[in-house]
Enzyme design. Structure first.
Site, PDB file in Angstrom:
ATOM      1  N   TYR A  57       0.842  -1.195   0.000  1.00  0.00           N
ATOM      2  CA  TYR A  57       0.000   0.000   0.000  1.00  0.00           C
ATOM      3  C   TYR A  57       0.881   1.250   0.000  1.00  0.00           C
ATOM      4  CZ  TYR A  57      -4.039  -2.966   1.102  1.00  0.00           C
ATOM      5  OH  TYR A  57      -5.032  -3.921   1.077  1.00  0.00           O
ATOM      6  N   SER A  88     -13.621  -4.169  -0.618  1.00  0.00           N
ATOM      7  CA  SER A  88     -14.415  -3.468  -1.641  1.00  0.00           C
ATOM      8  C   SER A  88     -15.911  -3.681  -1.425  1.00  0.00           C
ATOM      9  CB  SER A  88     -14.010  -3.899  -3.047  1.00  0.00           C
ATOM     10  OG  SER A  88     -12.767  -3.353  -3.410  1.00  0.00           O
ATOM     11  N   PRO A  89     -16.417  -3.438  -0.215  1.00  0.00           N
ATOM     12  CA  PRO A  89     -17.824  -3.732   0.090  1.00  0.00           C
ATOM     13  C   PRO A  89     -18.823  -2.818  -0.604  1.00  0.00           C
ATOM     14  CG  PRO A  89     -16.810  -2.526   1.895  1.00  0.00           C
ATOM     15  CD  PRO A  89     -15.703  -2.874   0.948  1.00  0.00           C
ATOM     16  N   GLY A 132     -17.762  -4.423  -8.411  1.00  0.00           N
ATOM     17  CA  GLY A 132     -17.089  -5.688  -8.646  1.00  0.00           C
ATOM     18  C   GLY A 132     -16.700  -5.920 -10.086  1.00  0.00           C
TER      19      GLY A 132
END
Length: 307
Positions: free
Chosen positions: A52, A216-217, A221
């Site tokens: 990151y 990634s809620p 997608g």
């Protein structure tokens, strides 16, 4: 916020995790505000990775901005990941040990609560992973271990050699990217939803007490961005989410979070936002007891069939 154990009785973490993958360019005050807002909302777990910001940059910003005392450090759960090396993957003993040492230095801590192996290394040698984990556990540098983006078979392969429990698997999951849930609902039907794409990873994780951490809620997608607010593609879903948000007196992010945390697998939701207000909004959802009827209504509105 409701709290739960992930894999081990001596590790208690919040249902919502704050992921720090986008803080490289934030100043110290902004990082402290983000983290303090999260903690006020009941978030006690913070997720990092060596890549990151590249080369531990986000971990370094986090460590420099917070610089926690030993007492403060004990109040939170720090998790990081390793294994991705910009175009290739590396689960060798040497790389895992070196990456953990660099993460500890960057985060300014003596130990990690959780270390996850990032995306699967096709050249993994389980004995190499086992040697690294044994060393890290014996030295006290890492207290718990897990994986990210791993299949059932890949987990079984590691478990056949690694002595430490693998307590978590970080997987992509959102309302509009929920194959691991949807495929089972449509089992044995001649419908695209019945195609098994996840090899039963959800049930496997439940059977093995492996906590799924949903990353990634709020993303669609398919690379098209967030589904919340995207009425061009997800009008019905947003109508239902907005109506439930109004009924509960919360933001839409809370309903999206609640849909995941309502599942009996006791999943955790990984937030990647740098906006404090969005952390607060999403964290409120972990306490919402969506009814079965509401949960399935949202599921159908996301485009899935309920036979």
């Amino acid at each position: 916020m409701r709290i739960q154990p992930i894999g081990s009785s001596d590790l208690i973490a919040s249902n919502v995790i704050l992921g720090l993958m986008r803080i490289k360019d934030l100043n110290d005050a902004q990082i402290r505000t983000l983290v303090s807002t999260a903690r006020e909302a009941g978030v006690t777990m913070f997720d990092h990775a060596d890549i990151y910001g590249r080369d531990h940059a986000c971990e370094e910003r986090f460590g420099a901005a917070l610089n926690w005392s030993a007492a403060d450090r004990e109040q939170v759960v720090l998790q990081t990941k390793c294994g991705i090396r910009w175009g290739w993957f590396d689960f060798s003993t040497e790389h895992i040990l070196r990456s953990v040492d660099a993460s500890l230095a960057a985060l300014r801590t003596d130990y990690l609560d959780v270390l996850l192996l990032h995306r699967p290394d096709a050249l993994v040698e389980p004995e190499e992973v086992a040697a690294a984990f044994d060393s890290l556990a014996a030295s006290g540098k890492v207290r718990h271990f897990g994986v990210s983006n791993h299949t059932r078979g890949q987990l079984e392969l590691l478990r056949a050699t690694v002595d430490q429990p693998l307590i978590a698997n970080q997987l992509q999951l959102s309302l509009t990217h929920a194959d691991m849930i949807a495929e089972g609902v449509a089992l044995n039907m001649r419908h695209d939803q019945s195609v098994v794409r996840t090899d039963g990873i959800l049930d496997y994780c439940r059977l093995t007490s492996t906590t799924i951490q949903a990353w990634s809620p709020f993303q669609s997608g398919d690379g098209s961005g967030p589904y919340l607010g995207n009425r061009e593609r997800y009008a019905e879903l947003n109508d239902v989410v907005d109506r439930l948000a109004a009924e509960y007196g919360v933001a839409p992010e809370a309903i999206a979070t609640a849909w995941i945390t309502r599942h009996p697998a006791h999943m955790q939701v990984v937030l990647g936002t740098t906006r404090p207000e969005r952390v607060t909004a999403a964290a409120a959802g972990s306490e919402l007891p969506l009814t079965r009827e509401q949960w399935y209504e949202v599921f159908r509105a996301a485009g899935y069939i309920v036979p």
